[in-house]
Scaffold this motif. Structure first.
Motif, PDB file in Angstrom:
ATOM      1  N   THR A  28       0.260  12.472   7.385  1.00  0.00           N
ATOM      2  CA  THR A  28       0.949  13.526   8.120  1.00  0.00           C
ATOM      3  C   THR A  28       1.908  12.957   9.150  1.00  0.00           C
ATOM      4  N   ALA A  29       1.963  11.636   9.280  1.00  0.00           N
ATOM      5  CA  ALA A  29       2.877  11.008  10.226  1.00  0.00           C
ATOM      6  C   ALA A  29       4.312  11.214   9.755  1.00  0.00           C
ATOM      7  N   ALA A  30       5.211  11.550  10.656  1.00  0.00           N
ATOM      8  CA  ALA A  30       6.627  11.707  10.311  1.00  0.00           C
ATOM      9  C   ALA A  30       7.363  10.436  10.716  1.00  0.00           C
ATOM     10  N   PRO A  31       8.424  10.024  10.071  1.00  0.00           N
ATOM     11  CA  PRO A  31       8.948  10.635   8.847  1.00  0.00           C
ATOM     12  C   PRO A  31       8.165  10.185   7.617  1.00  0.00           C
ATOM     13  N   LEU A  32       8.230  11.001   6.581  1.00  0.00           N
ATOM     14  CA  LEU A  32       7.377  10.762   5.426  1.00  0.00           C
ATOM     15  C   LEU A  32       8.008   9.800   4.411  1.00  0.00           C
ATOM     16  N   SER A  33       8.495   8.712   4.885  1.00  0.00           N
ATOM     17  CA  SER A  33       8.990   7.730   3.919  1.00  0.00           C
ATOM     18  C   SER A  33       7.844   6.788   3.605  1.00  0.00           C
TER      19      SER A  33
ATOM     20  N   ALA B  50       0.832  -1.204   0.000  1.00  0.00           N
ATOM     21  CA  ALA B  50       0.000   0.000   0.000  1.00  0.00           C
ATOM     22  C   ALA B  50       0.866   1.253   0.000  1.00  0.00           C
ATOM     23  N   LYS B  51       0.519   2.194  -0.869  1.00  0.00           N
ATOM     24  CA  LYS B  51       1.242   3.469  -0.974  1.00  0.00           C
ATOM     25  C   LYS B  51       0.507   4.547  -0.164  1.00  0.00           C
ATOM     26  N   PRO B  52       1.138   5.705  -0.009  1.00  0.00           N
ATOM     27  CA  PRO B  52       0.398   6.829   0.576  1.00  0.00           C
ATOM     28  C   PRO B  52      -0.930   7.065  -0.147  1.00  0.00           C
ATOM     29  N   ALA B  53      -0.981   6.793  -1.452  1.00  0.00           N
ATOM     30  CA  ALA B  53      -2.232   6.946  -2.206  1.00  0.00           C
ATOM     31  C   ALA B  53      -3.353   6.114  -1.581  1.00  0.00           C
ATOM     32  N   TYR B  54      -3.007   4.898  -1.180  1.00  0.00           N
ATOM     33  CA  TYR B  54      -3.981   4.026  -0.509  1.00  0.00           C
ATOM     34  C   TYR B  54      -4.418   4.645   0.815  1.00  0.00           C
ATOM     35  N   TRP B  55      -3.414   5.111   1.590  1.00  0.00           N
ATOM     36  CA  TRP B  55      -3.755   5.684   2.898  1.00  0.00           C
ATOM     37  C   TRP B  55      -4.555   6.972   2.769  1.00  0.00           C
ATOM     38  N   GLY B  56      -4.331   7.701   1.681  1.00  0.00           N
ATOM     39  CA  GLY B  56      -5.121   8.913   1.448  1.00  0.00           C
ATOM     40  C   GLY B  56      -6.611   8.591   1.390  1.00  0.00           C
ATOM     41  N   ILE B  57      -6.935   7.417   0.869  1.00  0.00           N
ATOM     42  CA  ILE B  57      -8.338   6.997   0.768  1.00  0.00           C
ATOM     43  C   ILE B  57      -8.810   6.350   2.071  1.00  0.00           C
ATOM     44  N   VAL B  58      -7.939   5.538   2.675  1.00  0.00           N
ATOM     45  CA  VAL B  58      -8.356   4.689   3.794  1.00  0.00           C
ATOM     46  C   VAL B  58      -8.258   5.415   5.141  1.00  0.00           C
TER      47      VAL B  58
ATOM     48  N   ARG C 185       7.183   3.509   3.292  1.00  0.00           N
ATOM     49  CA  ARG C 185       6.809   2.340   4.071  1.00  0.00           C
ATOM     50  C   ARG C 185       6.424   2.678   5.507  1.00  0.00           C
ATOM     51  N   LEU C 186       7.023   3.772   6.041  1.00  0.00           N
ATOM     52  CA  LEU C 186       6.737   4.119   7.427  1.00  0.00           C
ATOM     53  C   LEU C 186       5.329   4.664   7.588  1.00  0.00           C
ATOM     54  N   LEU C 187       4.663   4.917   6.473  1.00  0.00           N
ATOM     55  CA  LEU C 187       3.315   5.454   6.592  1.00  0.00           C
ATOM     56  C   LEU C 187       2.342   4.412   7.116  1.00  0.00           C
ATOM     57  N   ALA C 188       2.672   3.158   6.944  1.00  0.00           N
ATOM     58  CA  ALA C 188       1.789   2.127   7.504  1.00  0.00           C
ATOM     59  C   ALA C 188       2.035   2.033   8.989  1.00  0.00           C
ATOM     60  N   PRO C 189       0.974   1.851   9.797  1.00  0.00           N
ATOM     61  CA  PRO C 189       1.183   1.713  11.223  1.00  0.00           C
ATOM     62  C   PRO C 189       1.996   0.464  11.511  1.00  0.00           C
ATOM     63  N   ALA C 190       2.737   0.473  12.633  1.00  0.00           N
ATOM     64  CA  ALA C 190       3.607  -0.665  12.946  1.00  0.00           C
ATOM     65  C   ALA C 190       2.818  -1.984  12.893  1.00  0.00           C
ATOM     66  N   SER C 191       1.597  -1.940  13.383  1.00  0.00           N
ATOM     67  CA  SER C 191       0.791  -3.159  13.425  1.00  0.00           C
ATOM     68  C   SER C 191       0.511  -3.692  12.026  1.00  0.00           C
ATOM     69  N   ALA C 192       0.622  -2.798  11.021  1.00  0.00           N
ATOM     70  CA  ALA C 192       0.255  -3.210   9.662  1.00  0.00           C
ATOM     71  C   ALA C 192       1.462  -3.644   8.849  1.00  0.00           C
ATOM     72  N   ARG C 193       2.667  -3.521   9.416  1.00  0.00           N
ATOM     73  CA  ARG C 193       3.845  -3.857   8.612  1.00  0.00           C
ATOM     74  C   ARG C 193       4.156  -5.325   8.646  1.00  0.00           C
TER      75      ARG C 193
END
Ligand code: XIL
Length: 368
Positions: free
Chosen positions: A353-358, A339-347, A360-368
């Motif tokens: 807005t979570a830092a850092p903006l890399s 899932a990309k930030p594009a996915y998270w933009g919808i979901v 893969r880090l946009l997914a919550p730890a539980s989702a990695r």
């Protein structure tokens, strides 16, 4: 120099994330969410991604005239059968794309028996209309109710002409009657299917108005058109959320269903740049674009039955080869099917807005 000895080389298959929300569940209160599919995907991990997140599919090329009837009278259904079965097996809607288009059409379609271009003579009109009818009836009879929605005609408008109609070979031989006939024949064969007129750049006022006039005219004459499809091959610059809203609003008085049929959002601003890696800040901007777009689409959910993205993951986008052979990243999942930030933009846009903006880090730890 060095020596490698006694090693195995193995392809590591992409793993579909099983701990992030399914897009189709998140969007279930609003509309169906679809993706285009291409032939090989049924045998790759993409099939699992598609099953997990989408409840509608549109075969991207398999239903086009050059695929189904490359030679006159010889219908090839292997490519389409596989996807129709796949959709049925997994309880998905399938969209037929498309009966009548000027592109991806075999040469014979617009030629007479001597290989000469068809003209608007009565004999040629009869010939081309018969070809149109045979094509629609044959495909419709094979699949019947299993295909819920059809893009009956594709890209038939052109705002450069007062009547708003594209001067395609279809038009040049048959005039606007080919559109009428396509819908009438489709309705005769498929009383329950949703019959759609599909087009691109419908956010640009000139084309939007051309399409509006064409649909209004069809409806006024009782031609059975049920829906308008907005392709939406977008960029950050356009359409803006406001322009999308204006476009959707425009068609509501016509009483038609609306669909977004081919959504993607290029990462580029122009046709000249060419990157080998996606700039991280652009992936985030893309997430914001998808977020803002889906805000509008959700608000218009009463008028929209299905939103379809044009490919499940970035490796399968037509933008990687359509205009140039540069890589693009226009979709919701990356080349590893993550899932990309594009996915998270919808979901869940809070991840944008979570830092850092890399990425893969946009997914919550539980989702990695
Ligand atoms: C594209 C396919 O995705 C490509 O694989 C193919 O090479 C060209 O056509 N508008 C449409 C779609 O209606 O059928 C097109 O699909 C993209 C533009």
């Amino acid at each position: 120099s060095y020596l490698l000895d006694d090693f195995d080389l193995a392809r590591v298959e992409a793993q579909v994330q099983d701990n992030i929300p399914a897009l189709k569940t998140v969007l279930a209160p609003h509309f169906k969410i679809g993706t285009s599919v291409t032939r090989g995907m049924i045998d790759t991990p993409h099939a699992a991604l598609i099953r997990r997140h989408f409840n509608s599919i549109t075969p991207g090329n398999e239903f086009k005239w050059d695929a189904v009837q490359a030679t006159e009278g010889q219908f090839a259904f292997e490519g389409t059968d596989r996807w129709v079965d796949f959709a049925a097996q997994h309880g998905m809607q399938i969209r037929g794309h498309t009966f009548v288009w000027h592109s991806q059409a075999p040469a014979w379609l617009f030629q007479d028996a001597q290989g000469q271009p068809l003209t608007s003579s009565p004999a040629h009109k009869t010939l081309l209309m018969a070809r149109l009818e045979t094509h629609i009836r044959t495909i419709a009879r094979r699949y019947g109710n299993r295909i819920a929605v059809w893009d009956v005609v594709n890209e038939v408008t052109d705002p450069a002409f007062p009547d708003g109609l594209r001067r395609s070979p279809w038009f040049n031989v048959l005039g606007k009657e080919y559109i009428d006939r396509a819908f009438i024949v489709a309705r005769e064969e498929l009383p329950n299917a949703k019959l759609v007129i599909n087009d691109y750049n419908t956010d640009i006022p000139a084309r939007r108005e051309a399409l509006y006039r064409v649909v209004a005219d069809l409806k006024a004459r009782g031609i059975p058109v049920d829906g308008v499809g907005h392709q939406m091959h977008n960029s950050f610059a356009r359409p803006t959320p406001g322009q999308v809203e204006t476009t959707l609003q425009r068609f509501i008085p016509l009483g038609v269903d609306q669909e977004i049929t081919e959504l993607d959002v290029t990462l580029y601003d122009d046709l000249t740049a060419s990157w080998t890696e996606p700039p991280a800040d652009r992936l985030v901007r893309q997430g914001q674009y998808y977020r803002d777009l889906f805000d509008v689409l959700r608000r218009f959910a009463d008028n929209i039955s299905t939103v379809t993205v044009w490919g499940p993951s970035d490796d399968d986008s037509w933008l990687n080869y359509a205009f140039d052979t540069r890589q693009d990243w226009p979709l919701l999942y990356d080349r590893q099917l993550q899932a990309k930030p594009a996915y998270w933009g919808i979901v869940d846009p809070t991840y944008l807005t979570a830092a850092p903006l890399s990425t893969r880090l946009l997914a919550p730890a539980s989702a990695r």
